[in-house]
Design a protein around this motif. Structure first.
Motif, short mmCIF file in Angstrom:
data_model
loop_
_atom_site.label_atom_id
_atom_site.label_comp_id
_atom_site.label_asym_id
_atom_site.label_seq_id
_atom_site.Cartn_x
_atom_site.Cartn_y
_atom_site.Cartn_z
N GLN A 40 0.82 -1.20 0.00
CA GLN A 40 0.00 0.00 0.00
C GLN A 40 0.86 1.26 0.00
N SER A 41 0.19 2.35 -0.14
CA SER A 41 0.90 3.62 -0.15
C SER A 41 1.31 4.00 1.26
N PRO A 42 2.24 4.94 1.38
CA PRO A 42 2.68 5.34 2.72
C PRO A 42 1.52 5.88 3.54
N LEU A 43 1.46 5.43 4.76
CA LEU A 43 0.38 5.90 5.65
C LEU A 43 0.92 6.63 6.86
N ILE A 49 5.55 1.59 3.78
CA ILE A 49 6.20 2.65 3.01
C ILE A 49 7.17 2.01 2.01
N THR A 50 7.23 2.57 0.84
CA THR A 50 8.25 2.19 -0.14
C THR A 50 8.92 3.47 -0.60
N GLU B 52 -0.29 10.24 -5.65
CA GLU B 52 -0.31 9.77 -4.27
C GLU B 52 0.94 10.20 -3.51
N PRO B 111 2.21 12.58 7.15
CA PRO B 111 2.36 11.32 6.40
C PRO B 111 3.69 11.27 5.66
N GLN B 112 4.06 10.06 5.25
CA GLN B 112 5.31 9.86 4.53
C GLN B 112 5.15 10.29 3.08
N PHE B 113 5.14 11.60 2.86
CA PHE B 113 5.03 12.07 1.47
C PHE B 113 6.27 11.66 0.69
N ARG B 114 6.09 11.50 -0.62
CA ARG B 114 7.17 11.03 -1.47
C ARG B 114 7.79 12.12 -2.33
#
Lengths: 446, 350
Positions: A40-43, A49-50, B52, B111-114
């Motif tokens: 899943q996307s980072p939460l 997290i990737t 996202e 949140p862990q924004f990219r």
């Protein structure tokens, strides 16, 4: 010894499901999830997290995705690239995965252990020979030791020999190192070794396997004071008391006369093994106390005069925090100086479920199928996932990549517990979950 | 560090990276004149899967850049959006806003924004924003400006470019150009605008977006995605108003780094303030991969060696956007340094 050898060889080569110790939960998990589980996307911190990794494949290993700390790549005689994986616990012994196309991993064989009270945990391949460690849950049980397999035909691993380490005070082999085709360096108990404390049962042993059908011990070393009859006092116990005993036993061709030995609550040692029959201590370094022991792995970075030393987190809910990767200035091997640790996020976000902290790192295994790097450190941190650090400035390691997958279906701790990592020479990263998640295959993107 | 702990794996400039940004947080700077359609473009991007985990920083005094419908919770400074994104509406200090985003992410408060998209004010010159990343050491070590994207609307864009120096600067400094509202304009006007954009910035890929619909990779990746309009190619010198010039120097032979570095140091010392942007991919003698260089006015980013060349072309390419410094000035300076140091330097124009 004979009986043990036959038993292990016969059972291990089987590929059908085990008669004992089935794992219905794991099968159900695999069924429920299908072969692949989405990432899943980072939460948020503590969540999936990737970052700067690309997940290219995930395989639940047919419902038996609880993996140990043995990962090794063989180029089979027919050219296939086979990743051999040790399981963390019964019922499975080891699994071979064809990763020639890393996007489409295929299980080619999965073998059973002969007993539910044992685990393989560690393995290494060298050419078409594989060494597998066997450790029993309690002392005195069998089979405990090390088995060599001919893996020329990956689908049909054939036992060559079994080196018996069982004894009243031994649990057998926890970890082994086998890269030169000649010697297996391992952390093992022995029937003739009575420790001063029951937790100190495993020590460094060097097994000559130049004749693989007749392995012979040619040398051993233990921390002074841990064997009955030693003329020094036993070492003081640490609060968690995981034992003064050997863990990783790394030997590299750049310094074939050295063993880089992690010794759990004893810290780490550099041994002079120029005379393999008489290993000698050169130096020791420990972070405990004040830390809580369990030194796990020592990886020297020869060109740079550096050394990486890892702890293992063994307690759930981050009770043993901090468990770290340490960077040591090793330019003078007799005087090791810690200069940095690889930074981790705040443990509170990870303390709710399972273990959090350092464990295995990519060890620059001296084989053509292993990536070699003295600039990047990749380590697994249980629910902290897989993390990559740039140590080009070793005083200030910087995190450059993170992969924390979501909890695999039916995970007993309710979270991912990434256990080990290996990077092949194509720079493909393989990492495994300790309980159910199986194999994750990634690309580095930094 | 390499003296104390040498490494055969590292190159002259340290660890070889797989891409210019290494592990830094990618930043896209979205610029464009008032009403050009920046917010529409951004909203559409955030709604796509590729959007996202984006942190949006709106660097605009008193504006509300993101539709309320996208918001799901808010605090004083940072608004959480749908799709794992967040929005920071900064009214003053961009540096502080960016630092806070990183600090609060590390603390688990965000949140862990990219990635980060900075939407600039319609009236803003993007130069100072680019300079912010070059001058602030903390930001420079965390962020990498991946793409500068300028939005121009097909209906009023041509007029705006005629009277607004800021609008021209936005186009000139951009890596990519997006023409919006082309469905509302006459085809002739669209073609006229395209010609003007090519004249102002012949290096930038141009793409059209109707109702903000754009290949999301156009917003993110430093290399133009497949399907996007191809770059028009390098030209020796583009004609700009405002005394702004752009040109590309190339060199086929590997460059001795010392000669190149000395030439750049001299240029920066003499006319740093007029070097609006310098970007290049160099074939440096002794380096395995290409070396990425980037300078904004007086400040040069540390050079980075990539692990591999993107294609077979091994020619060094150095793009200059200057105020009043001509190609000839730069070419002569590099040639002089080459002569004095006995090495080669970037001298050819393409």
């Amino acid at each position: 010894m004979k009986a043990g050898r036959k038993k292990v060889a016969k059972k291990a080569a089987r590929t059908k499901k085990p008669a004992k110790a089935p794992a219905p939960k794991r099968r159900a998990a695999a069924k429920a999830a299908g072969k692949r589980a989405p990432v899943q996307s980072p939460l948020g911190n503590g969540g999936p997290i990737t970052w700067n990794f690309k997940l290219i494949a995930h395989h639940l290993l047919d419902g038996f995705g609880g993996m140990g700390e043995g990962m090794s790549i063989q180029i089979a005689p027919d050219g296939r690239r086979i990743l051999w994986l040790a399981h963390e616990s019964a019922p499975k012994n080891f699994t071979a995965v064809d990763v020639s196309d890393p996007r489409k991993p295929k299980v080619v064989v999965q073998t059973d252990l002969p007993q539910a009270h044992m685990r393989s945990n560690s393995l290494e391949t060298c050419g078409n020979i594989m060494a597998v460690a066997y450790q029993t849950q309690k002392k005195g049980l069998t089979p405990a030791g090390m088995e060599l397999f001919d893996i020329s035909v990956p689908e049909k691993p054939r036992s060559i020999s079994f080196f018996d380490c069982a004894g009243a005070t031994s649990r057998g082999v926890h970890q082994l190192w086998f890269c030169d085709g000649e010697y297996v360096h391992c952390a093992s108990g022995a029937p003739d070794f009575t420790p001063t404390h029951p937790n100190d049962d495993q020590f460094y042993r060097c097994i000559d396997v130049r004749n693989p059908s007749k392995p012979v011990e040619i040398g051993r070393w233990w921390m002074p004071g841990t064997r009955q009859g030693d003329n020094v006092r036993p070492p003081p116990r640490h609060p968690l008391d995981k034992g003064h005993r050997a863990h990783n036993t790394n030997v590299y061709p750049q310094r074939g006369d050295r063993c880089y030995l992690a010794y759990i609550d004893g810290g780490m040692f550099i041994l002079d093994i120029s005379d393999k029959a008489n290993p000698k201590r050169i130096s020791q370094w420990t972070n405990s106390p004040p830390y809580t022991g369990f030194t796990h792995t020592v990886v020297p970075l020869f060109d740079r005069g550096l050394m990486l030393v890892t702890d293992e987190s063994t307690e759930n809910n981050a009770k043993d925090w901090p468990k770290l990767i340490w960077v040591l200035d090793a330019r003078e091997e007799s005087n090791l100086v810690p200069i940095a640790t690889c930074p981790l996020p705040d443990h509170k976000a990870f303390a709710a479920k399972g273990r959090f902290g350092a464990h295995n790192i990519h060890e620059n295994v001296p084989l053509p199928t292993a990536w070699q790097s003295d600039q990047i450190v990749l380590g697994t941190f249980f629910n902290g996932g897989l993390r990559a650090y740039d140590i080009s400035n070793p005083y200030q390691p910087q995190q450059v990549g993170v992969f924390v997958p979501p909890a695999p279906p039916m995970a007993p701790t309710g979270t991912i517990q990434l256990n080990d990592v290996f990077v092949d020479e194509r720079e493909i990263v393989y990492t495994v979950d300790r309980h159910v998640g199986g194999l994750y295959i990634l690309e580095m993107d930094f | 560090m390499l003296d104390l702990f040498p490494s055969r794996e590292a190159g002259r400039f340290g660890r070889r990276l797989k891409r210019a940004r290494g592990a830094k947080i990618p930043v896209s700077v979205l610029t464009g004149f008032l009403g050009a359609g920046k917010t529409t473009l951004l909203r559409r991007f955030l709604a796509k899967p590729e959007g996202e985990g984006t942190a949006v920083v709106i660097n605009e005094f008193g504006s509300v850049g993101i539709d309320d419908a996208l918001m799901r919770a808010s605090s004083d400074d940072v608004t959480l959006l749908g799709n794992g994104c967040l929005c920071c509406n900064t009214r003053s200090d961009l540096q502080n806003a960016l630092r806070n985003l990183v600090a609060e992410r590390a603390q688990g408060r965000l949140p862990q924004f990219r990635r980060i998209v900075i939407e600039t004010s319609g009236l803003a010159d993007p130069g100072p924003i680019l300079q912010t990343f070059a001058t602030d050491r903390a930001l420079g070590s965390e962020f990498h400006v991946e793409v500068v994207l300028a939005v121009v609307d097909a209906v009023g864009g041509l007029d705006t470019l005629a009277w607004s120096a800021e609008a021209r600067k936005q186009v000139i400094l951009a890596d990519r150009l997006v023409v919006t509202k082309s469905d509302l304009a006459e085809p002739q006007a669209v073609e006229q605008l395209a010609r003007r954009l090519r004249a102002l910035n012949p290096r930038a890929a141009v793409h059209s977006a109707v109702d903000g619909d754009l290949d999301p990779r156009f917003m993110l990746e430093s290399d133009a995605p497949p399907g996007a309009a191809a770059r028009t190619g390098f030209v020796a010198e583009a004609e700009h108003s405002d005394g702004i010039l752009s040109f590309v120097l190339t060199e086929d032979a590997p460059l001795p780094w010392d000669a190149f570095a000395r030439a750049m140091e001299t240029l920066i010392a003499l006319r740093g303030g007029d070097l609006l942007r310098v970007k290049g991919l160099l074939n440096v003698a002794g380096c395995r991969g290409p070396v990425v260089v980037h300078a904004v006015q007086h400040l040069a980013h540390p050079p980075v060696e990539l692990a591999a060349w993107p294609d077979r072309n091994r020619t060094s390419r150095l793009v200059f956007i200057t105020r009043g410094i001509t190609e000839r000035h730069v070419r002569d300076l590099f040639a002089s340094v080459r002569a004095l140091t006995g090495g080669s330097a970037v001298t050819q124009s393409s």
